[in-house]
Write an enzyme that holds these catalytic residues in place. Sequence first.
Site, PDB file in Angstrom:
ATOM      1  N   LYS A 121      -6.612  12.111   4.662  1.00 46.91           N
ATOM      2  CA  LYS A 121      -6.168  11.074   3.819  1.00 46.91           C
ATOM      3  C   LYS A 121      -7.578  10.320   3.175  1.00 46.91           C
ATOM      4  O   LYS A 121      -8.245  10.104   4.320  1.00 46.91           O
ATOM      5  CB  LYS A 121      -5.101  10.249   4.447  1.00 46.91           C
ATOM      6  CG  LYS A 121      -4.709   8.931   3.304  1.00 46.91           C
ATOM      7  CD  LYS A 121      -3.582   8.029   4.071  1.00 46.91           C
ATOM      8  CE  LYS A 121      -4.123   7.001   4.762  1.00 46.91           C
ATOM      9  NZ  LYS A 121      -5.082   5.858   4.167  1.00 46.91           N
ATOM     10  N   ASP A 157      -5.032   8.071  -1.150  1.00 40.98           N
ATOM     11  CA  ASP A 157      -4.236   6.854  -0.948  1.00 40.98           C
ATOM     12  C   ASP A 157      -4.776   5.875  -1.596  1.00 40.98           C
ATOM     13  O   ASP A 157      -5.564   5.089  -1.064  1.00 40.98           O
ATOM     14  CB  ASP A 157      -4.191   6.817   0.610  1.00 40.98           C
ATOM     15  CG  ASP A 157      -3.470   5.449   1.216  1.00 40.98           C
ATOM     16  OD1 ASP A 157      -2.571   4.993   0.183  1.00 40.98           O
ATOM     17  OD2 ASP A 157      -3.642   5.122   2.164  1.00 40.98           O
ATOM     18  N   LYS A 216      -2.886   3.677  -3.793  1.00 45.96           N
ATOM     19  CA  LYS A 216      -1.925   2.673  -3.752  1.00 45.96           C
ATOM     20  C   LYS A 216      -1.854   1.956  -5.116  1.00 45.96           C
ATOM     21  O   LYS A 216      -2.053   0.783  -5.259  1.00 45.96           O
ATOM     22  CB  LYS A 216      -1.946   1.734  -2.716  1.00 45.96           C
ATOM     23  CG  LYS A 216      -1.850   2.349  -1.308  1.00 45.96           C
ATOM     24  CD  LYS A 216      -1.695   1.254  -0.118  1.00 45.96           C
ATOM     25  CE  LYS A 216      -1.837   1.519   1.121  1.00 45.96           C
ATOM     26  NZ  LYS A 216      -2.830   2.289   1.630  1.00 45.96           N
ATOM     27  N   ASP A 272      -0.374  -1.648 -11.093  1.00 45.70           N
ATOM     28  CA  ASP A 272      -0.811  -2.544 -12.123  1.00 45.70           C
ATOM     29  C   ASP A 272       0.143  -2.407 -13.060  1.00 45.70           C
ATOM     30  O   ASP A 272       1.423  -1.880 -13.005  1.00 45.70           O
ATOM     31  CB  ASP A 272      -2.123  -2.030 -12.445  1.00 45.70           C
ATOM     32  CG  ASP A 272      -3.167  -2.962 -13.442  1.00 45.70           C
ATOM     33  OD1 ASP A 272      -2.486  -3.510 -14.163  1.00 45.70           O
ATOM     34  OD2 ASP A 272      -3.985  -2.931 -12.981  1.00 45.70           O
ATOM     35  N   THR A 300       2.875  -0.755   6.579  1.00 46.43           N
ATOM     36  CA  THR A 300       3.216  -0.922   8.107  1.00 46.43           C
ATOM     37  C   THR A 300       2.566  -2.085   8.595  1.00 46.43           C
ATOM     38  O   THR A 300       2.881  -2.106   9.897  1.00 46.43           O
ATOM     39  CB  THR A 300       2.857   0.454   8.441  1.00 46.43           C
ATOM     40  OG1 THR A 300       1.833   1.020   8.055  1.00 46.43           O
ATOM     41  CG2 THR A 300       3.757   1.758   8.291  1.00 46.43           C
ATOM     42  N   ARG A 328      -6.753   5.830  13.424  1.00 47.57           N
ATOM     43  CA  ARG A 328      -7.642   5.327  14.535  1.00 47.57           C
ATOM     44  C   ARG A 328      -7.335   5.848  15.793  1.00 47.57           C
ATOM     45  O   ARG A 328      -8.325   5.985  16.794  1.00 47.57           O
ATOM     46  CB  ARG A 328      -7.486   3.646  14.902  1.00 47.57           C
ATOM     47  CG  ARG A 328      -8.465   3.023  13.853  1.00 47.57           C
ATOM     48  CD  ARG A 328      -8.152   1.465  13.572  1.00 47.57           C
ATOM     49  NE  ARG A 328      -6.946   1.247  12.797  1.00 47.57           N
ATOM     50  CZ  ARG A 328      -6.511   0.255  12.560  1.00 47.57           C
ATOM     51  NH1 ARG A 328      -6.968  -0.871  12.818  1.00 47.57           N
ATOM     52  NH2 ARG A 328      -5.128   0.021  11.991  1.00 47.57           N
TER      53      ARG A 328
HETATM   54  O1  C5P Z   1      -5.893   3.461  11.850  1.00 44.00           O
HETATM   55  P1  C5P Z   1      -4.300   3.754  11.164  1.00 44.00           P
HETATM   56  O2  C5P Z   1      -3.608   4.628  12.088  1.00 44.00           O
HETATM   57  O3  C5P Z   1      -3.428   2.295  11.422  1.00 44.00           O
HETATM   58  O4  C5P Z   1      -4.413   3.989   9.757  1.00 44.00           O
HETATM   59  C1  C5P Z   1      -3.556   3.935   9.003  1.00 44.00           C
HETATM   60  C2  C5P Z   1      -3.865   4.415   7.688  1.00 44.00           C
HETATM   61  O5  C5P Z   1      -2.539   4.462   6.626  1.00 44.00           O
HETATM   62  C3  C5P Z   1      -4.747   3.603   7.037  1.00 44.00           C
HETATM   63  O6  C5P Z   1      -5.679   4.378   6.292  1.00 44.00           O
HETATM   64  C4  C5P Z   1      -3.846   2.569   5.837  1.00 44.00           C
HETATM   65  O7  C5P Z   1      -4.472   2.277   4.877  1.00 44.00           O
HETATM   66  C5  C5P Z   1      -2.708   3.675   5.475  1.00 44.00           C
HETATM   67  N1  C5P Z   1      -1.218   3.222   5.382  1.00 44.00           N
HETATM   68  C6  C5P Z   1      -0.813   2.143   6.284  1.00 44.00           C
HETATM   69  N2  C5P Z   1       0.422   1.670   5.851  1.00 44.00           N
HETATM   70  C7  C5P Z   1       1.127   2.176   4.499  1.00 44.00           C
HETATM   71  C8  C5P Z   1       0.388   2.818   3.663  1.00 44.00           C
HETATM   72  C9  C5P Z   1      -0.843   3.290   4.249  1.00 44.00           C
HETATM   73  O8  C5P Z   1      -1.188   1.970   7.316  1.00 44.00           O
HETATM   74  N3  C5P Z   1       2.307   1.560   4.374  1.00 44.00           N
END
Ligand code: C5P
Length: 247
Positions: free
Chosen positions: A31, A58, A60, A63, A134, A226
């Site tokens: 991603k 991603d 998002k 607009d 999330t 992460r």
């Molecule tokens: O590091 P981590 O596992 O928290 O990363 C989650 C990834 O998913 C990040 O790149 C974040 O931008 C993306 N994301 C998210 N929640 C959403 C949509 C995308 O955490 N609803």
Amino acid sequence: MGKDVIVACDFSSAEEVYAFLDRFESRPYVKIGMELFYAEGPQIVRELKRRGHKVFLDLKLHDIPNTVEKAMRVLSGLEVDMCNVHAAGTVKMMEAALRGLTEGSSRNGADPGACGTMSAAGNRPLLIAVTQLTSTSQEQLEQDILITQPMEQVVASYAEHAKEAGLDGVVCSPLEAPAVHQRMGSGFLTVTPGVRLAGDAAGDQSRVTTPAKAKELGSDYIVVGRSITAAEDPVAAYEQCRKEFIE
Ligand code: C5P
């Protein structure tokens, strides 16, 4: 549609992401988010596709419909496997996004085989909608966004709007995947960030589960950043995610 683990490559430069991915023997589904795309531009997508990765772009988009439609038309030229918009942009905006992506893909003469993930409409990338981030808690939903309904209900309603607009699925927490599938059917995709290997810190995320729990809850794809990128052994962490979620 096969379940997969998507690695969120939240790095700030192409060098960092290549150094990270060179540690893998396999070619994980990746991603690319705003940080990397804004730093490196479309070339990073082309290069990762050239290296054999499936790519979820991603960005998002959120607009006015006309702007999103035109932006999607441009993004369609990158032949990614999946891209997204915010459902909060309205059904009309999501319809415009889909139109831009579909017309752009057919105008580019996109090779159906090039988009590794075939979508309902054929040779265009999958288009999904972010329901609620999330990182957003129920308290923030009420106090900052001024939505007073329960999170699960809000996510399911936004998913309904996404389906009405013709999209392929939504981004939500694994915790909400059952409600989405129940309302929209199992063919409607749930792409779920907010995933942590047991014992890892949640960081800024609120609605988190393990890959094993995400499997149990019926997520179609988990997005893991992460827990893999910051692990001492990222390849082992990725394999652990696959083992829990897929095998
Ligand atoms: O590091 P981590 O596992 O928290 O990363 C989650 C990834 O998913 C990040 O790149 C974040 O931008 C993306 N994301 C998210 N929640 C959403 C949509 C995308 O955490 N609803």
